[in-house]
Design a protein around this motif. Structure first.
Motif, PDB file in Angstrom:
ATOM      1  N   HIS A 130      35.300  85.479  89.411  1.00  0.00           N
ATOM      2  CA  HIS A 130      34.904  86.642  88.618  1.00  0.00           C
ATOM      3  C   HIS A 130      35.254  86.468  87.144  1.00  0.00           C
ATOM      4  O   HIS A 130      34.545  86.938  86.267  1.00  0.00           O
ATOM      5  N   ALA A 131      36.375  85.778  86.895  1.00  0.00           N
ATOM      6  CA  ALA A 131      36.834  85.635  85.505  1.00  0.00           C
ATOM      7  C   ALA A 131      35.818  84.876  84.651  1.00  0.00           C
ATOM      8  O   ALA A 131      35.671  85.146  83.461  1.00  0.00           O
ATOM      9  N   ILE A 132      35.106  83.908  85.263  1.00  0.00           N
ATOM     10  CA  ILE A 132      34.176  83.116  84.442  1.00  0.00           C
ATOM     11  C   ILE A 132      32.822  83.797  84.222  1.00  0.00           C
ATOM     12  O   ILE A 132      31.909  83.191  83.664  1.00  0.00           O
ATOM     13  N   THR A 133      32.704  85.060  84.639  1.00  0.00           N
ATOM     14  CA  THR A 133      31.462  85.791  84.316  1.00  0.00           C
ATOM     15  C   THR A 133      31.375  86.075  82.817  1.00  0.00           C
ATOM     16  O   THR A 133      30.323  86.440  82.314  1.00  0.00           O
ATOM     17  N   VAL A 134      32.508  85.946  82.122  1.00  0.00           N
ATOM     18  CA  VAL A 134      32.497  85.985  80.648  1.00  0.00           C
ATOM     19  C   VAL A 134      33.094  84.658  80.179  1.00  0.00           C
ATOM     20  O   VAL A 134      33.860  84.028  80.911  1.00  0.00           O
ATOM     21  N   PRO A 135      32.729  84.199  78.966  1.00  0.00           N
ATOM     22  CA  PRO A 135      33.186  82.880  78.520  1.00  0.00           C
ATOM     23  C   PRO A 135      34.700  82.739  78.607  1.00  0.00           C
ATOM     24  O   PRO A 135      35.432  83.621  78.152  1.00  0.00           O
TER      25      PRO A 135
END
Ligand code: TRP
Length: 334
Positions: free
Chosen positions: A46-51
């Motif tokens: 989920h964390a890598i859904t934003v850069p």
């Protein structure tokens, strides 16, 4: 009777949990492990859904896991793991993607809020399908309850809808989870802007109390918290949002009810009260910080603890996915 299963997740997006995460989630997770078969996951996918910088992600995933153990989650009783270690999350998310309508996904309000920051067309498709990955996290483990804040209600509705749709189309496979909405009283707001939620993404450093912060800065932040006009310690959300927030914090950390606190500080002014709040915060956080530092000083051992969690989680996830693959019509691998 087997104990009901809970599953929840927390994102490794900061170098420390803050007081809102601690009271609103982590501390309640610790309590739930007494009565539930608990699965808690650090949701790095989920964390890598934003850069996200790879080194920052690695560091924050370990920091998040260490804080969970340090806060009292017991690896003997609870399964603590990192989402990306269990490949089935991504796999089930794909299948659920194929069961989700575009319009259905587009109604998710968290996407609307988060994508507004980037501009909707710059936001990733991963951010758009974030709630579907979350549904996979939950359904994989056949969780009965999902402890989350009220802001996650919509994602849980979607989870139930997708699980129910799969069951209807392919045959009974998934347990449909009940939301377990965490206590509202413990909703903690920004110290500098007490009408806004304490949040990693919107609070200024002065408005947020980090679990891993040293006592000095923690005390300073509490002493400088915005208070309201007047001088009496009263619980009045509307006219005294700053003092009310500090009362909620003090009450949650010490177990003394808000009316009892109000009675205790009658006629004493804000200064004494704030000093006591600061001490309560330091007392709650210091042992967690010390244990976290110790866990982080031995990365190999921490990674080993996470490997044990991943193995336990994988055993459940593999079983669910074997059924799912067969029901969907994928050929068996020989
Ligand atoms: N979306 C949740 C949050 O922002 C985090 C999360 C990811 C989660 N997967 C989950 C919560 C599964 C509960 C269950 O707080």
């Amino acid at each position: 009777m087997a104990r009901p299963r809970v599953l929840s997740g927390i994102q490794p997006t900061a170098d420390s949990f803050h007081l809102g995460n601690y009271l609103g989630a982590v501390r309640q997770w610790v309590t739930l492990q007494e009565t539930h078969d608990a699965f808690y996951c650090v949701v790095d996918l989920h964390a890598i859904t934003v850069p996200t910088e790879p080194d920052a992600l690695r560091r924050r995933s370990r920091v998040a896991a260490a804080q969970l153990f340090a806060a009292g989650l017991d690896p003997e009783r609870s399964t603590i793991f990192v989402q990306s270690h269990v490949r089935e999350h991504s796999e089930l998310a794909w299948i659920l993607n194929c069961l989700t309508g575009m319009g259905e996904a587009a109604r998710m309000t968290q996407f609307k809020d988060k994508s507004a920051k980037f501009g909707e067309s710059a936001a990733s498709v991963g951010l758009f399908t974030y709630p579907i990955l979350q549904a996979a996290d939950i359904l994989l483990y056949q969780a009965n309850r999902v402890p989350v804040g009220a802001d996650q209600k919509q994602h849980l509705e979607l989870t139930r809808d997708l699980g129910g749709r799969f069951n209807h189309r392919y045959g009974e496979t998934f347990t449909l989870p009940e939301p377990y909405i965490l206590k509202e009283v413990e909703k903690i707001t920004d110290l500098q802007e007490p009408t806004a939620k304490m949040s990693k993404s919107s609070s200024s450093p002065a408005g947020i109390l980090d679990v891993l912060e040293q006592p000095g800065p923690l005390r300073k932040k509490v002493m400088r918290a915005v208070t309201d006009t007047g001088s009496e310690v009263l619980f009045d959300e509307e006219n005294k949002p700053g003092i009310s927030n500090l009362l909620r914090i003090q009450s949650a950390l010490t177990g003394t009810s808000i009316p009892d606190l109000v009675a205790r500080y009658e006629g004493q002014g804000y200064g004494t009260f704030k000093k006591d709040v600061a001490e309560a915060v330091v007392e709650a956080f210091s042992p967690i910080r010390e244990r976290t530092e110790k866990l982080l000083s031995d990365e190999k051992e921490l990674d080993r603890m996470l490997a044990i969690g991943a193995e336990r989680a994988s055993a459940v996830a593999r079983e669910t996915m074997a059924q799912v693959r067969d029901r969907v019509g994928f050929l068996p691998t020989l």
